[in-house]
Design a protein around this motif. Structure first.
Motif, mmCIF file in Angstrom:
data_model
loop_
_atom_site.group_PDB
_atom_site.id
_atom_site.type_symbol
_atom_site.label_atom_id
_atom_site.label_comp_id
_atom_site.label_asym_id
_atom_site.label_seq_id
_atom_site.Cartn_x
_atom_site.Cartn_y
_atom_site.Cartn_z
ATOM 1 N N GLY A 183 -4.216 -5.604 7.136
ATOM 2 C CA GLY A 183 -4.529 -4.611 6.131
ATOM 3 C C GLY A 183 -3.348 -3.756 5.719
ATOM 4 N N THR A 184 -3.471 -3.186 4.528
ATOM 5 C CA THR A 184 -2.486 -2.237 4.018
ATOM 6 C C THR A 184 -3.258 -1.058 3.431
ATOM 7 O OG1 THR A 184 -0.531 -1.971 2.598
ATOM 8 C CG2 THR A 184 -2.294 -3.353 1.733
ATOM 9 N N LEU A 185 -2.824 0.155 3.759
ATOM 10 C CA LEU A 185 -3.570 1.356 3.402
ATOM 11 C C LEU A 185 -3.180 1.852 2.020
ATOM 12 C CD1 LEU A 185 -5.581 3.537 4.323
ATOM 13 C CD2 LEU A 185 -3.614 4.798 5.238
ATOM 14 N N GLY A 227 0.810 -1.192 0.000
ATOM 15 C CA GLY A 227 0.000 0.000 0.000
ATOM 16 C C GLY A 227 0.854 1.258 0.000
ATOM 17 N N THR A 237 -9.453 4.740 -2.316
ATOM 18 C CA THR A 237 -8.759 4.936 -1.040
ATOM 19 C C THR A 237 -9.435 4.113 0.046
ATOM 20 O OG1 THR A 237 -8.003 7.155 -1.615
ATOM 21 C CG2 THR A 237 -8.183 6.620 0.735
ATOM 22 N N ALA A 238 -8.652 3.247 0.683
ATOM 23 C CA ALA A 238 -9.204 2.346 1.689
ATOM 24 C C ALA A 238 -8.090 1.525 2.315
ATOM 25 C CB ALA A 238 -10.231 1.390 1.053
ATOM 26 N N LEU A 239 -8.450 0.837 3.372
ATOM 27 C CA LEU A 239 -7.583 -0.182 3.964
ATOM 28 C C LEU A 239 -7.940 -1.501 3.285
ATOM 29 C CD1 LEU A 239 -5.445 -0.600 6.186
ATOM 30 C CD2 LEU A 239 -7.324 -1.105 7.759
ATOM 31 N N TYR A 240 -6.953 -2.138 2.681
ATOM 32 C CA TYR A 240 -7.181 -3.356 1.920
ATOM 33 C C TYR A 240 -6.751 -4.571 2.736
ATOM 34 C CZ TYR A 240 -8.323 -0.774 -2.286
ATOM 35 O OH TYR A 240 -8.950 0.033 -3.209
ATOM 36 N N ARG A 245 -11.965 -4.416 1.152
ATOM 37 C CA ARG A 245 -11.462 -3.099 1.540
ATOM 38 C C ARG A 245 -12.455 -2.371 2.434
ATOM 39 N NH1 ARG A 245 -11.568 0.049 -4.350
ATOM 40 N NH2 ARG A 245 -13.858 0.247 -4.531
ATOM 41 N N THR A 266 -3.916 5.047 -0.482
ATOM 42 C CA THR A 266 -4.443 6.403 -0.558
ATOM 43 C C THR A 266 -4.230 6.925 -1.973
ATOM 44 O OG1 THR A 266 -3.883 6.797 1.762
ATOM 45 C CG2 THR A 266 -4.340 8.731 0.384
ATOM 46 N N PRO A 301 -12.060 4.287 5.620
ATOM 47 C CA PRO A 301 -12.076 4.670 7.039
ATOM 48 C C PRO A 301 -13.424 5.223 7.463
ATOM 49 C CG PRO A 301 -10.029 5.348 6.031
ATOM 50 C CD PRO A 301 -10.887 4.821 4.919
#
Length: 117
Positions: free
Chosen positions: A110-112, A8, A91-94, A37, A114, A40
């Motif tokens: 998770g990996t962010l 990410g 854009t999200a935490l995957y 995903r 952006t 936030p």
């Protein structure tokens, strides 16, 4: 069972990223694996499945179809998500997840991702 995502980061709209998920503690090639995903503060959204039926079948949410590609390397016990033509709404935490019994029984942290100019 352990699932560890990576890859990410911050990318401009229209750019690309490749996420990886290193799996351990189970027979990776025996399971369907998925990416999910979460924006936030909002709910979870399923993104894609790599279906372990020996056919190489994959499924995608309509929101990412044609832009994202899921794949796996069973020799490396690793799941990937190639993301192209990224949009701010991506854009999200995957999260990387393992499917079992009709659900998702294990999740990574998770990996962010952006997407912003």
């Amino acid at each position: 069972v352990q699932l560890v995502e990576s890859g990410g980061g911050l990318v401009q709209p229209g750019g690309s990223l490749r996420l990886s998920c290193a799996a351990s503690g189970f027979t990776f090639n025996s399971y369907t694996m998925s990416w999910v995903r979460q924006v936030p503060g909002k709910g979870l959204e399923w993104v894609s499945d790599d279906i372990n039926e020996g056919t190489g079948s994959t499924r995608y949410a309509d929101s990412v179809k044609g832009r994202f590609t899921i794949s796996r390397d069973n020799a490396k016990n690793t799941l990937y998500l190639q993301m192209n033509s990224l949009k701010p709404e991506d854009t999200a935490l995957y999260y990387c997840t393992r499917r079992s019994g009709g659900g998702m029984d294990y999740w990574g942290k998770g990996t962010l991702v952006t997407v912003s100019s």
